[in-house]
Design a protein around this motif. Structure first.
Motif, short mmCIF file in Angstrom:
data_model
loop_
_atom_site.label_atom_id
_atom_site.label_comp_id
_atom_site.label_asym_id
_atom_site.label_seq_id
_atom_site.Cartn_x
_atom_site.Cartn_y
_atom_site.Cartn_z
N LEU A 183 0.83 -1.20 0.00
CA LEU A 183 0.00 0.00 0.00
C LEU A 183 0.86 1.25 0.00
O LEU A 183 0.57 2.22 -0.72
N MET A 184 1.93 1.26 0.79
CA MET A 184 2.81 2.44 0.87
C MET A 184 3.50 2.69 -0.47
O MET A 184 3.66 3.84 -0.88
N GLU A 185 3.94 1.63 -1.14
CA GLU A 185 4.60 1.79 -2.45
C GLU A 185 3.63 2.36 -3.47
O GLU A 185 3.99 3.24 -4.26
N ALA A 186 2.39 1.85 -3.44
CA ALA A 186 1.38 2.33 -4.38
C ALA A 186 1.04 3.80 -4.14
O ALA A 186 0.87 4.57 -5.08
N LEU A 187 0.95 4.19 -2.87
CA LEU A 187 0.64 5.59 -2.54
C LEU A 187 1.80 6.52 -2.88
O LEU A 187 1.58 7.65 -3.32
N ASP A 188 3.02 6.05 -2.67
CA ASP A 188 4.19 6.85 -3.04
C ASP A 188 4.23 7.08 -4.56
O ASP A 188 4.57 8.18 -5.02
N ILE A 197 -2.01 12.69 1.03
CA ILE A 197 -1.46 11.34 0.82
C ILE A 197 -0.22 11.14 1.69
O ILE A 197 -0.03 10.08 2.29
N LEU A 198 0.62 12.18 1.77
CA LEU A 198 1.82 12.12 2.61
C LEU A 198 1.44 11.91 4.08
O LEU A 198 2.05 11.10 4.78
N ASN A 199 0.42 12.62 4.54
CA ASN A 199 -0.04 12.47 5.92
C ASN A 199 -0.58 11.06 6.18
O ASN A 199 -0.37 10.50 7.26
#
Length: 232
Positions: free
Chosen positions: A143-148, A163-165
């Motif tokens: 999930l973190m990779e996809a959001l980054d 998104i960063l928050n």
């Protein structure tokens, strides 16, 4: 076109920079091209325009200025202007999207499930980008990779900040509901300020219209008889 030839024509950092900007236009963009296609099209059309100008009767001293203007406008119209339009669209869509996401989180669901529910209930530009990220998760990305990666496709600083928050909250274990409530409140206040700003601009617009149209008509009505008498 061979990659070796392309690298000789264009600098690699220029190709990367243009491609990053093109990615910010989203998958629903009007013009379907990559960085190399864009650069090729700009060079070819600039050469054609140069030939046309030299064959015309235009003063040769003016031609370089026209070429430079066209070269810069080509980038502005196809990329910069479209990105600016998309930023406004994403900022406008952010409030409703993140409101539903916050409500889903408050119901006890985790972030991924909440995003799925939100994307299912909202069909807009921002939702499409999150749907793409959810699809990447199904194919093995975290999930973190996809959001980054999502942040690289979003030109809006407002949306990217949210998104960063979200990612930082997930990493550090803070309350994501509190964070989202704060972000939604920020979006509401931002929207109210924008409406107030538009309202404050109305008197200036009315003044300009008055100067351009109403005042000349009044002067014509007042001075009309006097002018007619002079002409008579």
């Amino acid at each position: 076109m061979n990659k070796g030839i392309i690298k000789k024509i264009y600098r690699e950092k220029d190709i990367i920079y243009i491609q990053e900007k093109i990615n910010m236009l989203g998958s629903n963009r009007k013009f379907k091209f990559d960085a190399v296609s864009f650069l090729n099209l700009r060079v070819i059309t600039t050469i054609l325009l140069t030939i046309i100008l030299f064959l015309s009767n235009i003063n040769y001293f003016i031609i370089p200025f026209i070429i430079i203007l066209y070269y810069n406008l080509f980038y502005y119209i196809l990329i910069t202007n479209e990105i600016n339009k998309r930023i406004k669209k994403l900022d406008k869509e952010a409030l409703s999207f993140f409101e539903i996401l916050t409500l889903s989180l408050e119901s006890g669901r985790n972030l991924e499930n909440s995003l799925e529910i939100t994307c299912y209930n909202i069909d807009n530009e921002l939702s499409s980008e999150f749907k793409r990220s959810l699809m990447e998760i199904k194919f093995g990305r975290s999930l973190m990779e996809a959001l980054d990666d999502l942040k690289k496709r979003i030109p809006s600083d407002v949306v990217n900040n949210i998104i960063l928050n979200i990612t930082q909250t997930s990493v550090f274990g803070n309350s994501i509901i509190d964070v989202m409530n704060n972000q939604v409140e920020f979006l509401r206040e931002k929207q109210i300020l924008e409406v107030k700003s538009q309202i404050n601009k109305i008197p200036n617009k009315v003044s300009i219209v008055s100067v351009l149209f109403i005042v000349p008509l009044i002067l014509l009505m007042v001075l009309g008889p006097f002018i007619i008498n002079l002409l008579g």
